[in-house]
Design a protein around this motif. Structure first.
Motif, short mmCIF file in Angstrom:
data_model
loop_
_atom_site.label_atom_id
_atom_site.label_comp_id
_atom_site.label_asym_id
_atom_site.label_seq_id
_atom_site.Cartn_x
_atom_site.Cartn_y
_atom_site.Cartn_z
N TYR A 68 32.73 17.18 -13.48
CA TYR A 68 32.98 16.34 -12.31
C TYR A 68 33.75 15.09 -12.72
CZ TYR A 68 29.45 19.17 -9.95
OH TYR A 68 28.76 20.21 -9.42
N LYS A 69 34.67 14.68 -11.85
CA LYS A 69 35.34 13.39 -12.04
C LYS A 69 34.62 12.39 -11.14
CE LYS A 69 39.85 14.66 -13.60
NZ LYS A 69 41.24 14.38 -13.55
N ILE A 70 34.21 11.29 -11.74
CA ILE A 70 33.45 10.26 -11.02
C ILE A 70 34.27 8.99 -11.01
CG2 ILE A 70 31.36 8.87 -11.04
CD1 ILE A 70 29.98 11.28 -12.31
N ARG A 71 34.41 8.40 -9.80
CA ARG A 71 35.17 7.17 -9.64
C ARG A 71 34.19 6.05 -9.30
NH1 ARG A 71 38.87 5.68 -4.74
NH2 ARG A 71 37.11 6.76 -3.87
N VAL A 72 34.30 4.94 -10.04
CA VAL A 72 33.43 3.78 -9.84
C VAL A 72 34.30 2.58 -9.48
CG1 VAL A 72 31.69 2.30 -10.90
CG2 VAL A 72 31.82 4.70 -11.55
N THR A 73 33.95 1.92 -8.38
CA THR A 73 34.69 0.74 -7.94
C THR A 73 33.71 -0.39 -7.62
OG1 THR A 73 34.67 1.49 -5.64
CG2 THR A 73 36.60 2.07 -6.96
N PHE A 74 34.18 -1.61 -7.84
CA PHE A 74 33.41 -2.81 -7.52
C PHE A 74 34.41 -3.94 -7.34
CE2 PHE A 74 30.50 -6.38 -8.51
CZ PHE A 74 29.53 -6.10 -7.57
N ILE A 75 34.18 -4.78 -6.35
CA ILE A 75 35.10 -5.87 -6.05
C ILE A 75 35.16 -6.83 -7.24
CG2 ILE A 75 35.54 -7.86 -4.57
CD1 ILE A 75 34.23 -6.28 -2.32
N GLY A 76 36.38 -7.15 -7.67
CA GLY A 76 36.58 -8.06 -8.79
C GLY A 76 36.63 -7.36 -10.14
N TYR A 77 36.48 -6.03 -10.14
CA TYR A 77 36.50 -5.26 -11.39
C TYR A 77 37.51 -4.12 -11.26
CZ TYR A 77 32.32 -7.76 -12.74
OH TYR A 77 31.44 -8.75 -13.07
N MET A 78 38.06 -3.69 -12.38
CA MET A 78 39.04 -2.60 -12.36
C MET A 78 38.32 -1.28 -12.06
SD MET A 78 41.77 -3.59 -15.34
CE MET A 78 40.75 -3.07 -16.67
N GLU A 79 38.97 -0.46 -11.24
CA GLU A 79 38.43 0.85 -10.90
C GLU A 79 38.44 1.73 -12.15
OE1 GLU A 79 40.23 4.49 -8.44
OE2 GLU A 79 40.02 2.64 -7.30
N LYS A 80 37.39 2.56 -12.29
CA LYS A 80 37.29 3.42 -13.46
C LYS A 80 36.97 4.84 -13.01
CE LYS A 80 35.57 3.20 -18.11
NZ LYS A 80 34.74 2.45 -19.04
N GLU A 81 37.67 5.81 -13.60
CA GLU A 81 37.41 7.22 -13.32
C GLU A 81 37.05 7.91 -14.63
OE1 GLU A 81 39.85 10.89 -11.45
OE2 GLU A 81 39.81 9.03 -10.29
N VAL A 82 35.87 8.54 -14.66
CA VAL A 82 35.39 9.22 -15.86
C VAL A 82 35.08 10.67 -15.53
CG1 VAL A 82 34.46 7.15 -16.95
CG2 VAL A 82 33.02 8.47 -15.43
N THR A 83 35.07 11.51 -16.55
CA THR A 83 34.72 12.92 -16.39
C THR A 83 33.35 13.15 -17.01
OG1 THR A 83 37.05 13.49 -16.53
CG2 THR A 83 35.48 15.27 -16.86
N VAL A 84 32.49 13.84 -16.24
CA VAL A 84 31.12 14.12 -16.69
C VAL A 84 30.92 15.62 -16.67
CG1 VAL A 84 28.68 13.82 -16.16
CG2 VAL A 84 30.26 11.95 -15.78
N LEU A 85 30.31 16.16 -17.73
CA LEU A 85 30.00 17.58 -17.82
C LEU A 85 28.50 17.76 -17.65
CD1 LEU A 85 31.07 20.43 -18.36
CD2 LEU A 85 30.66 20.02 -20.78
N LEU A 86 28.10 18.51 -16.63
CA LEU A 86 26.68 18.77 -16.39
C LEU A 86 26.35 20.15 -16.93
CD1 LEU A 86 26.18 17.42 -12.77
CD2 LEU A 86 25.60 16.32 -14.92
N PRO A 87 25.22 20.37 -17.53
CA PRO A 87 24.11 19.45 -17.70
C PRO A 87 24.40 18.39 -18.75
CG PRO A 87 23.60 21.55 -18.75
CD PRO A 87 24.92 21.70 -18.07
N LEU A 88 23.92 17.22 -18.47
CA LEU A 88 24.16 16.05 -19.31
C LEU A 88 23.14 16.02 -20.44
CD1 LEU A 88 26.13 13.66 -19.21
CD2 LEU A 88 24.42 12.39 -17.97
N GLY A 89 23.57 15.68 -21.64
CA GLY A 89 22.68 15.68 -22.78
C GLY A 89 21.73 14.49 -22.82
N LYS A 90 22.05 13.43 -22.08
CA LYS A 90 21.20 12.24 -22.10
C LYS A 90 20.71 11.95 -20.68
CE LYS A 90 25.53 9.74 -22.26
NZ LYS A 90 26.38 8.86 -22.99
N PRO A 91 19.61 11.22 -20.54
CA PRO A 91 19.05 11.01 -19.20
C PRO A 91 19.88 10.10 -18.30
CG PRO A 91 17.76 9.84 -20.86
CD PRO A 91 18.77 10.65 -21.58
N VAL A 92 20.58 9.12 -18.86
CA VAL A 92 21.36 8.17 -18.07
C VAL A 92 22.78 8.10 -18.62
CG1 VAL A 92 21.55 5.78 -17.30
CG2 VAL A 92 19.30 6.82 -17.55
#
Length: 140
Positions: A68-92
């Motif tokens: 999955y490609k996940i996009r994170v945005t917040f006012i005053g911060y640069m937008e970031k898009e990361v790729t996550v592979l499920l199942p995830l090896g760590k809890p967070v």
């Protein structure tokens, strides 16, 4: 025969429920590591998403195994898009946002004009507070 068919369908439904993944994402600031409450986290392919809570954490449920490609945005911060592979090896899964460079804002000009209408002609209720009354209230 009917009971066997119902049993097989029930087992398939249960196995589909167990194949669903839960993704926990923590969003924090790059410089201080403080959590960013209210950051928007969206899975771009499905449009599914949510905002982070006061601890900077968001939990996305009902995801099948895959990438999955996940996009994170917040006012005053640069937008970031990361790729996550499920199942995830760590809890967070942790995402760190960089602050945007501050841009100088443009000048804002406010203008007003005087109306020819008097207070008596205005159809809404208007009250007049005299200066003596304001002095009296401020002394209290």
């Amino acid at each position: 025969m009917y009971k066997l068919f119902v049993l097989i369908v029930a087992l398939l439904c249960v196995s589909a429920l167990y194949s669903q993944q839960r993704l926990t994402i923590k969003v924090s600031e790059a410089g201080t590591g403080k959590p960013l409450a209210g950051a928007s986290v969206t899975i771009t392919a499905t449009g599914k998403g949510s905002a982070t809570d006061s601890t900077g954490t968001v939990i996305l449920t009902g995801l099948a195994d895959g990438q999955y490609k996940i996009r994170v945005t917040f006012i005053g911060y640069m937008e970031k898009e990361v790729t996550v592979l499920l199942p995830l090896g760590k809890p967070v899964f942790e995402i760190i946002l960089e602050p945007e460079e501050e841009e100088e804002e443009e000048e804002v000009v406010i203008q007003s004009t005087r109306s020819t209408r008097t207070i008596r002609d205005i159809p809404t209720r208007v009250e007049f507070v005299a200066g003596e009354e304001l002095d009296e209230k401020s002394n209290m």
